[in-house]
Scaffold this active site. Structure first.
Site, PDB file in Angstrom:
ATOM      1  N   ASP A   9       0.862  -1.169   0.000  1.00 27.79           N
ATOM      2  CA  ASP A   9       0.000   0.000   0.000  1.00 27.79           C
ATOM      3  C   ASP A   9       0.910   1.234   0.000  1.00 27.79           C
ATOM      4  OD1 ASP A   9      -2.376   1.662   0.560  1.00 27.79           O
ATOM      5  OD2 ASP A   9      -1.443   1.881   2.538  1.00 27.79           O
ATOM      6  N   ASP A  11      -0.181   5.125   0.844  1.00 29.62           N
ATOM      7  CA  ASP A  11      -0.447   6.098   1.912  1.00 29.62           C
ATOM      8  C   ASP A  11      -0.452   5.448   3.282  1.00 29.62           C
ATOM      9  OD1 ASP A  11      -1.017   8.695   0.502  1.00 29.62           O
ATOM     10  OD2 ASP A  11      -2.454   7.408  -0.520  1.00 29.62           O
ATOM     11  N   ASP A 166      -1.485  -0.672   6.155  1.00 26.61           N
ATOM     12  CA  ASP A 166      -1.518   0.063   7.426  1.00 26.61           C
ATOM     13  C   ASP A 166      -2.933   0.315   7.922  1.00 26.61           C
ATOM     14  OD1 ASP A 166      -2.006   2.096   5.353  1.00 26.61           O
ATOM     15  OD2 ASP A 166      -1.904   3.504   7.020  1.00 26.61           O
TER      16      ASP A 166
END
Length: 215
Positions: A9, A11, A166
């Site tokens: 991922d 961001d 995250d």
């Protein structure tokens, strides 16, 4: 089956952009005499709906706002906060190690290519990735489409690919696509529920990639 590929991922995972974006929105809300509830932020983090959701929430507290007028100012503030941001600690070591082991690498992000690709270049890590899949061309997370597209681009199977995320939304997307998922929460997301992840690490420095591959 040995691991052949890693999918990250963007961001909040490769770089902690989410802190800057959250701060910018908090400032917008405060300028209008109200506070941004964190639970509202957590509901959309890691998806493609952040901006419209924030403007809709602000409009509930401050009727008559003009999103078209606020959008450029908010975007400029985000970029100002990101000027000195680097990759998360340990990310470059993971990417170097992956390359040394001959692993294929991809980014799978719900954000647009116009956001992700310039940041990858600015951070100095674009060169590591064989493919960059973004939410302007694929269904955003928690839909698994981005991860399925990453598998196709890398020509790997789910059982030989590890995802790094995250947010719970991202973990949901990775698991729905059949990947092993390592959650590496940041300061914004560390309090969220990551029980669906296969492994949870407090940071990329907590465990070397070699050790992770051996597990």
């Amino acid at each position: 089956m040995p691991t052949r590929a890693l999918v990250f991922d963007f961001d909040g995972t490769l770089a902690d952009t989410e802190s800057a974006v959250l701060r910018a929105w908090q400032e917008v809300f405060r300028e209008h005499g109200t506070e941004l509830p964190l639970e509202a932020w957590y509901a959309v983090i890691g998806t493609q709906h952040t901006t419209p959701a924030m403007f809709a929430l602000l409009a509930e507290h401050v009727p008559g706002i003009d999103p078209d007028a606020l959008r450029p100012k908010t975007k400029a503030r985000v970029y100002e906060l990101l000027e000195t941001l680097g990759p998360r600690e340990g990310v470059e070591t993971y990417l170097e190690t992956a390359r040394e082991h001959g692993l294929k690498l991809a980014v799978a992000s719900s954000s647009s290519g116009g956001w992700v690709n310039p940041h990858l270049e600015r951070l100095g890590i674009a060169r590591y990735f064989d493919a960059v899949l973004t939410g302007d061309l694929h269904q955003a997370k928690p839909d698994p489409d981005l991860y399925l597209a990453a598998l196709n681009a890398l020509e790997t199977d789910a059982h030989e690919t590890i995802a790094f995320e995250d947010t719970p939304h991202g973990v949901t997307a990775a698991k729905a696509a059949g990947l092993t998922c390592v959650a590496v929460p940041n300061a914004i997301t560390e309090s969220l529920d990551f029980r669906q992840a296969d492994v949870v690490l407090p940071s990329f420095t907590a465990k070397p990639l070699e050790a992770l591959l051996e597990d």
